[in-house]
Design a protein around this motif. Structure first.
Motif, PDB file in Angstrom:
ATOM      1  N   GLU A 260     -14.517  12.002  -9.904  1.00  0.00           N
ATOM      2  CA  GLU A 260     -14.391  11.232  -8.687  1.00  0.00           C
ATOM      3  C   GLU A 260     -15.029   9.873  -8.954  1.00  0.00           C
ATOM      4  N   ILE A 261     -14.363   8.827  -8.565  1.00  0.00           N
ATOM      5  CA  ILE A 261     -14.962   7.511  -8.698  1.00  0.00           C
ATOM      6  C   ILE A 261     -16.209   7.450  -7.837  1.00  0.00           C
ATOM      7  N   PHE A 262     -16.137   8.099  -6.688  1.00  0.00           N
ATOM      8  CA  PHE A 262     -17.275   8.238  -5.788  1.00  0.00           C
ATOM      9  C   PHE A 262     -16.915   9.372  -4.853  1.00  0.00           C
ATOM     10  N   PRO A 263     -17.882   9.955  -4.140  1.00  0.00           N
ATOM     11  CA  PRO A 263     -17.546  11.037  -3.217  1.00  0.00           C
ATOM     12  C   PRO A 263     -16.461  10.601  -2.251  1.00  0.00           C
ATOM     13  N   LEU A 264     -15.344  11.319  -2.266  1.00  0.00           N
ATOM     14  CA  LEU A 264     -14.185  10.900  -1.491  1.00  0.00           C
ATOM     15  C   LEU A 264     -14.521  10.762  -0.014  1.00  0.00           C
ATOM     16  N   GLN A 265     -14.108   9.662   0.550  1.00  0.00           N
ATOM     17  CA  GLN A 265     -14.318   9.390   1.965  1.00  0.00           C
ATOM     18  C   GLN A 265     -12.947   9.151   2.575  1.00  0.00           C
ATOM     19  N   LEU A 266     -12.326  10.211   3.028  1.00  0.00           N
ATOM     20  CA  LEU A 266     -10.929  10.131   3.417  1.00  0.00           C
ATOM     21  C   LEU A 266     -10.745   9.883   4.912  1.00  0.00           C
ATOM     22  N   ASN A 267     -11.644   9.102   5.498  1.00  0.00           N
ATOM     23  CA  ASN A 267     -11.445   8.745   6.895  1.00  0.00           C
ATOM     24  C   ASN A 267     -10.286   7.768   7.044  1.00  0.00           C
ATOM     25  N   SER A 268      -9.908   7.131   5.973  1.00  0.00           N
ATOM     26  CA  SER A 268      -8.699   6.306   5.967  1.00  0.00           C
ATOM     27  C   SER A 268      -8.104   6.402   4.579  1.00  0.00           C
ATOM     28  N   GLY A 269      -6.811   6.103   4.473  1.00  0.00           N
ATOM     29  CA  GLY A 269      -6.162   6.145   3.168  1.00  0.00           C
ATOM     30  C   GLY A 269      -5.861   7.548   2.692  1.00  0.00           C
ATOM     31  N   ALA A 270      -5.907   8.537   3.592  1.00  0.00           N
ATOM     32  CA  ALA A 270      -5.689   9.908   3.156  1.00  0.00           C
ATOM     33  C   ALA A 270      -4.224  10.229   2.967  1.00  0.00           C
ATOM     34  N   ALA A 271      -3.364   9.544   3.687  1.00  0.00           N
ATOM     35  CA  ALA A 271      -1.943   9.846   3.601  1.00  0.00           C
ATOM     36  C   ALA A 271      -1.334   9.181   2.377  1.00  0.00           C
ATOM     37  N   SER A 272      -0.324   9.820   1.804  1.00  0.00           N
ATOM     38  CA  SER A 272       0.282   9.284   0.591  1.00  0.00           C
ATOM     39  C   SER A 272       1.662   8.714   0.847  1.00  0.00           C
ATOM     40  N   GLU A 273       2.064   8.589   2.118  1.00  0.00           N
ATOM     41  CA  GLU A 273       3.416   8.136   2.383  1.00  0.00           C
ATOM     42  C   GLU A 273       3.651   6.768   1.761  1.00  0.00           C
ATOM     43  N   ASP A 274       4.818   6.623   1.144  1.00  0.00           N
ATOM     44  CA  ASP A 274       5.186   5.370   0.504  1.00  0.00           C
ATOM     45  C   ASP A 274       5.966   4.553   1.520  1.00  0.00           C
ATOM     46  N   ALA A 275       5.237   3.828   2.366  1.00  0.00           N
ATOM     47  CA  ALA A 275       5.854   3.117   3.476  1.00  0.00           C
ATOM     48  C   ALA A 275       6.792   2.016   2.985  1.00  0.00           C
TER      49      ALA A 275
END
Length: 263
Positions: free
Chosen positions: A28-43
């Motif tokens: 992990e680059i750092f402990p994952l903080q997935l409060n944003s950026g969690a979705a992987s949709e390719d908008a």
């Protein structure tokens, strides 16, 4: 909120399980903080996908952009926090090492390799994860406060190249846009991250380079190095302004960074 938390935990577990199953070290680059950026949709963005936008950015076809498009925040956040980002970094650093192994190196102690710092040797991802992965305009006050903490994590694939270059007898020069007032904290952060020795650490003097672009500053400092008798074998950065201009080196290598653009 509970559903977002569950999704985040499942994603972390999936990443860890995949790394374990493939025999690779968990990372992990750092402990994952997935409060944003969690979705992987390719908008879709103005007729292209966010993945196509990122590719165009990396190959310097989209230039002088100020922020990540809002539609691409989730896509960029997802890319930066999964193994794909590290794999892309690994590909660049691996090629740098394979190339330098083929280069005849005079044994006069004048061979150097230049590294940028932010998003090249140290990661500012903990900061950008809390600031929209580049969607928001750059805030120098907030960013400087982050730098002063001195806790930017290492980018492991660059650290591997750094150690290999030292073993080949190539000296290291760090050339960064950080200012001279941040010298002490930068030294501490680099050493804590595993960069234990270097020939020079060059930070920007705001008075000397007032009104100058990053390209002008870094080019001028590289020219100084060559005038001092150094031989720039290679040059690694995350920005095109790190690797363009005079005295760029015998070969340059750009590691990925779709979060910001510095002229």
């Amino acid at each position: 909120m509970m559903m977002k938390t569950l999704v985040a935990l499942l994603l972390v577990a999936t990443i860890a399980a995949t790394a374990h199953a493939s025999g690779e070290e968990e990372y992990e680059i750092f402990p994952l903080q997935l409060n944003s950026g969690a979705a992987s949709e390719d908008a879709t963005l103005q007729g292209i996908t966010c993945s196509s936008w990122r590719l165009a950015v990396e190959v310097h076809n989209i230039i002088e952009w100020s922020t990540v498009p809002a539609e691409c925040e989730n896509y960029i956040g997802h890319y930066m926090q999964i193994p794909k980002y590290r794999q892309d970094s690994k590909a660049v650093n691996r090629e740098a090492y394979l190339w330098v192994r083929t280069v005849p190196l005079p044994r006069d102690g004048r061979n150097i390799w230049i590294f940028d710092i932010g998003e090249t040797t140290l990661s500012n991802l903990p900061y950008y994860s809390q600031n929209g992965f580049g969607v928001h305009k750059f805030n120098s006050t907030l960013f400087d406060a982050w730098v002063e903490k001195g806790v930017a994590p290492v980018l492991p694939e660059t650290l591997k190249l750094y150690n290999k270059l030292l073993n080949l007898g190539i000296k290291i020069v760090f050339l960064t846009g950080r200012t001279v007032s941040q010298t002490d904290v930068t030294v501490e952060n680099l050493k804590r991250a595993g960069y234990h020795t270097w020939e020079k650490l060059i930070l920007k003097d705001p008075k000397e380079y007032s009104g100058k672009t990053a390209l002008e500053y870094k080019s001028a400092e590289r020219v100084k190095l060559e005038k001092q008798g150094y031989r720039i074998i290679g040059n690694t950065g995350d920005q095109w302004s790190d690797i363009l201009g005079p005295a760029a080196g015998r070969r340059t290598f750009k590691v990925p960074n779709p979060m910001y653009y510095i002229i």
